[in-house]
Design an enzyme around this catalytic site. Structure first.
Site: not given
Ligand code: GLN
Length: 483
Positions: A76, A151, A175
């Protein structure tokens, strides 16, 4: 070769069915041919990958035989990679090349893994759809009109489309697990502190945790083995011995106590997902598990608490991007204030700016006690709920997401609708617990995931349950059409 799992690749490399260079060449060609449909990679590091593959082949020729030696991976794009752009999905870091490798990257490279590149992601890991990336949205290989989740959506789409067998992700509020669910992968968010955060660009430091995304629990076990462990460079990394995850995969599930939180099966859940979750429970019961209803009474407060804590930490973490030291700098600033304002205004996208504003507000004098302190209190209540539940059960099971993957753009104008998608995943981050999502079926051709949660440092138990489940189901083996 692209259909092989990491474990199968390990066997193929060991018995010399193919070399790492052959495998790497084949996968790079596949990425080149298919990724334009998906946009799952931000950078493909062809030359470096081939060099690492040849090096792995040499190490093997000299008698080394590690399971990950010569196997492919992608990271990532928030894991710092020396000499390779680390963009975090943001214009802010579009031209940033890290001067060092994140610990996760370094450990997997030492184990001999070949990095094919850096995967697309929501900007600064903020999102659940991978639509906030500066490099454009990622498409779900199961339906190119749908989001892959976020994400870590690039890692998810790439692995689901068989561009490579496994990738790293990070999970601050879901995410790893949510995109794994929406693309039919197995994804594991480890216990907070199990995997070093050193060299991971920080979003919300008390919640962020890196982990593996792959097709099977066995592959996640192999990868976690390479990632986990104490790192003196990360003060929140925990000095606990790392068990042999693979050795525990086959343990029988006889007598395993599974808790089903009654709050997980309420009105917000798509009933078709609920049915598949119940089917997974049946399969586990047939393997000897016993099911018990439990309660997590404070779950309803998790999203509001998270969307105070995460933006608060993000507003602090992202203050380093000021146009001076890292990343984007505006042209011809009038003075220092103009430099800060325009560099940040131009470099950050709208979701990131929204989070910075929310976080700054929540931390400001006069509001701190009302928001941040309150959210931390809720966090403790959520942890206490889990501690009470784990006195009665060994794992907690439920849906990973309340809904199926949605159409690209469907929630773009409504950030709160997207935030609500994290309802089942966020509690594990607030409590610091490990969680895993595994494929559990399809509705209208779109994947559904089941989430398992376990007590601290019980990643092995999660992998064991998922592995046994995958021995009696075949959801994880199905490939999307065209890939
Ligand atoms: N959807 C969550 C956010 O927008 C989690 C994102 C994540 O785990 N990086 O913060």
């Amino acid at each position: 070769m692209h259909q092989l799992t990491l474990a199968e690749i390990a066997r193929g490399l060991a018995d010399k069915s193919f070399s790492s260079e052959e495998l790497t060449t084949a996968l790079l060609a596949r990425i080149e041919r298919l990724d334009p449909q998906l946009n799952s990679f931000i950078s493909v590091t062809r030359e470096q990958a081939l060099k690492q593959a040849r090096h792995a082949d040499q190490r093997r020729a000299q008698g080394e035989d590690g399971v990950l030696l010569g196997a492919p991976i992608a990271h990532k794009d928030l894991f710092c990679t020396q000499g390779v752009r680390t963009s975090c999905g943001s214009k802010m870091l579009d031209t940033f090349t890290a001067p060092y490798d994140a610990t996760v990257v370094a450990r997997l490279a030492e184990a001999g893994m070949v990095s094919l590149g850096k995967t697309n992601m929501d900007e600064f890991a903020m999102g659940s759809a991978n639509e906030s990336s500066h490099y454009g949205a990622v498409k779900n290989p199961w339906s190119l009109e749908h989001v892959p989740g976020g994400s870590s959506g690039g890692s998810a789409a790439a692995v689901a489309a068989r561009l490579l067998p496994a990738a790293t992700g990070t999970d601050t509020g879901g995410s790893i697990r949510q995109p794994a669910a929406l693309t039919s992968l197995t994804g594991l968010k480890p216990t907070y502190g199990r995997v070093s955060r050193w060299g991971m660009i920080a979003y919300a430091s008390s919640l962020d945790q890196g982990g593996p995304m792959a097709r099977t629990a066995e592959d996640c076990a192999l990868l976690l083995q390479g990632m986990a462990g104490f790192d003196p460079k990360d003060s929140t990394s925990v000095d606990e011995p790392v068990p042999d995850y693979r050795a525990g995969l086959d343990a029988p599930l006889q007598g395993l106590r599974i808790g089903l939180p009654k709050e997980y099966f309420g009105s917000g859940l798509d009933p078709r997902i609920g049915e598949l979750v119940q089917a997974s429970v049946k399969a586990l019961e047939q393997l000897g598990a016993v099911v018990k209803e439990i309660s997590l009474p404070n779950m309803q407060h998790a999203i509001p608490a998270y969307y105070v804590i995460a933006p608060a930490e993000a507003s602090s973490n992202l203050s380093r991007f000021d146009g001076v030291r890292f990343g984007h700098r505006c042209a011809d600033p009038k003075d220092l204030t103009d430099l800060y304002k325009r560099s940040r205004g131009e470099g950050f996208g709208s979701e990131v700016q929204r989070r910075i504003m929310v976080g700054t507000y929540a931390l400001s004098a006069g509001y701190y006690d009302a928001y941040y302190v309150k959210a931390q209190q809720i966090r403790r209540l959520i942890k206490n709920d889990f501690m009470a539940a784990f006195e009665q059960v060994d794992v907690i099971l439920g849906p990973t997401t309340p809904n199926l993957a949605w159409k690209l753009g469907a929630k773009s104008d409504d950030p709160v609708a997207a935030y609500l998608e994290d309802v089942y995943t966020i509690t594990a981050n607030l409590a610091g617990l490990p969680g895993l999502s595994m494929p559990a079926g399809f509705v209208d051709g779109l994947p559904v995931g089941v989430q398992l949660l376990a007590p601290y440092f019980q990643e092995g138990r999660l992998l064991n349950v998922a592995h046994r489940y995958q021995q009696v189901t075949d959801w994880h083996t199905r490939a999307p059409n065209g890939f």
